[in-house]
Design a protein around this motif. Structure first.
Motif, short mmCIF file in Angstrom:
data_model
loop_
_atom_site.label_atom_id
_atom_site.label_comp_id
_atom_site.label_asym_id
_atom_site.label_seq_id
_atom_site.Cartn_x
_atom_site.Cartn_y
_atom_site.Cartn_z
N GLU A 95 0.80 -1.23 0.00
CA GLU A 95 0.00 0.00 0.00
C GLU A 95 0.83 1.28 0.00
O GLU A 95 0.56 2.20 -0.78
CB GLU A 95 -0.98 -0.01 1.18
CG GLU A 95 -1.82 1.25 1.30
CD GLU A 95 -2.55 1.59 0.00
OE1 GLU A 95 -2.72 2.78 -0.28
OE2 GLU A 95 -2.94 0.66 -0.74
N ASP A 162 -8.16 1.13 -7.88
CA ASP A 162 -9.22 1.24 -6.87
C ASP A 162 -9.15 2.58 -6.13
O ASP A 162 -8.13 2.91 -5.53
CB ASP A 162 -9.09 0.08 -5.87
CG ASP A 162 -10.23 0.05 -4.86
OD1 ASP A 162 -11.21 0.82 -5.02
OD2 ASP A 162 -10.14 -0.73 -3.89
N LYS A 163 -10.25 3.33 -6.17
CA LYS A 163 -10.32 4.62 -5.48
C LYS A 163 -11.26 4.57 -4.26
O LYS A 163 -11.54 5.60 -3.66
CB LYS A 163 -10.82 5.71 -6.44
CG LYS A 163 -9.98 5.88 -7.69
CD LYS A 163 -8.58 6.38 -7.38
CE LYS A 163 -7.85 6.84 -8.64
NZ LYS A 163 -7.66 5.75 -9.62
N SER A 164 -11.74 3.39 -3.92
CA SER A 164 -12.70 3.27 -2.82
C SER A 164 -12.01 3.47 -1.47
O SER A 164 -10.79 3.31 -1.34
CB SER A 164 -13.38 1.90 -2.85
OG SER A 164 -12.42 0.86 -2.65
N ASP A 165 -12.80 3.84 -0.47
CA ASP A 165 -12.27 4.05 0.88
C ASP A 165 -11.67 2.76 1.42
O ASP A 165 -12.31 1.71 1.43
CB ASP A 165 -13.38 4.53 1.82
CG ASP A 165 -13.87 5.92 1.46
OD1 ASP A 165 -13.13 6.65 0.77
OD2 ASP A 165 -15.00 6.27 1.86
N ASP A 166 -10.42 2.87 1.90
CA ASP A 166 -9.72 1.74 2.50
C ASP A 166 -9.70 0.54 1.56
O ASP A 166 -9.62 -0.60 2.00
CB ASP A 166 -10.38 1.36 3.83
CG ASP A 166 -9.46 0.52 4.71
OD1 ASP A 166 -8.23 0.66 4.56
OD2 ASP A 166 -9.97 -0.27 5.52
N HIS A 167 -9.80 0.79 0.26
CA HIS A 167 -9.74 -0.27 -0.75
C HIS A 167 -10.77 -1.37 -0.51
O HIS A 167 -10.49 -2.56 -0.72
CB HIS A 167 -8.34 -0.87 -0.84
CG HIS A 167 -7.27 0.15 -1.12
ND1 HIS A 167 -7.29 0.96 -2.24
CD2 HIS A 167 -6.17 0.50 -0.42
CE1 HIS A 167 -6.23 1.75 -2.22
NE2 HIS A 167 -5.54 1.51 -1.13
N ALA A 168 -11.95 -0.95 -0.09
CA ALA A 168 -13.01 -1.92 0.19
C ALA A 168 -13.38 -2.70 -1.06
O ALA A 168 -13.69 -3.90 -1.00
CB ALA A 168 -14.23 -1.20 0.75
N GLU A 169 -13.37 -2.03 -2.21
CA GLU A 169 -13.74 -2.71 -3.45
C GLU A 169 -12.69 -3.75 -3.84
O GLU A 169 -13.03 -4.81 -4.38
CB GLU A 169 -13.92 -1.69 -4.57
CG GLU A 169 -15.14 -0.78 -4.38
CD GLU A 169 -15.35 0.17 -5.54
OE1 GLU A 169 -14.62 0.04 -6.56
OE2 GLU A 169 -16.23 1.04 -5.44
#
Length: 231
Positions: A95, A162-169
């Motif tokens: 990360e 991935d641009k989702s919060d905390d890489h949830a996607e």
């Protein structure tokens, strides 16, 4: 100082430079200086130059992943849970170095480096199965690693975008992919099922094409941003 320690120090100091200079001798020279070593230390650490450094980055990432997994109660988990944790831990290690990983894929996408890229991918998934306690030695050994390689490679491309919060996607994507291929024991016991599972195996040419497409697109986007910042 051991050669491995020297390599680690130069690598870690070079990673911030890779974001701007790519995997290049300039990035490594600056990293060597930032790590407090003489210029000659770079040749000792990476006599093969950039290629050695790129390979060591993969090795360093795998070791960091295994170190973190050692602190987890792996023995209390099911095999699928161990593999899932290993994959998620791998991306947690990467990360802080997402752009360095993107640049690494760009380097490995060059035709002369595709074989190296596949070898490094195999070593990573082998380390994951090792951490999960896999002791198979027959054809199951290779099938398991090939299937997991498909998960890790596709998840890497997804994670980079991935641009989702905390890489949830990304986490959800990984779980879906593992659900598709983690019937390894059942699949390898049935020729028919194994045949259908082979669709998940990474094709070397497609792997290289994916890396080139993703990294070229990212570089074009970065160039656009750079131009906008200078207008």
């Amino acid at each position: 100082m051991s050669i491995d320690t020297l390599r680690d120090e130069i690598l870690v100091s070079s990673l911030p430079n890779v974001v701007f200079d790519g995997w290049s001798l300039q990035a490594l020279r600056d990293g060597t200086e930032m790590a407090g070593h003489e210029p000659s230390a770079l040749l000792r650490a990476f006599p093969g130059g950039v290629t050695d450094a790129v390979e060591h980055f993969a090795d360093w990432t795998d070791r960091q992943m295994l170190d973190r997994l050692e602190a987890q109660p792996m023995a209390e988990m099911k095999v699928r849970e161990r593999i899932s944790l290993a994959v998620h831990t791998y991306f947690a290690v990467l990360e802080p170095y997402r752009e360095a990983k993107r640049r690494q894929l760009s380097y490995l996408a060059m035709p002369q480096n595709v074989t190296l890229g596949l070898r490094l991918l195999y070593r990573t998934v082998d380390a994951m199965w090792f951490a999960a306690g896999d002791t198979s030695t027959d054809y199951n050994h290779y099938t398991k690693r090939a299937l997991l390689a498909a998960v890790v490679s596709s998840s890497t491309f997804y994670w980079l975008d991935d641009k989702s919060d905390d890489h949830a996607e990304t986490r959800a994507f990984i779980d879906r992919r593992l659900a598709d291929v983690m019937a390894v024991g059942k699949a390898t016991s049935s020729v028919g099922k194994l045949g259908s599972m082979l669709n998940f195996l990474p094709n070397p040419l497609r792997f290289a094409r994916q890396m080139r497409q993703r990294t070229t697109g990212a570089q074009a986007s970065n160039a656009t941003i750079h131009m906008a910042e200078n207008i």
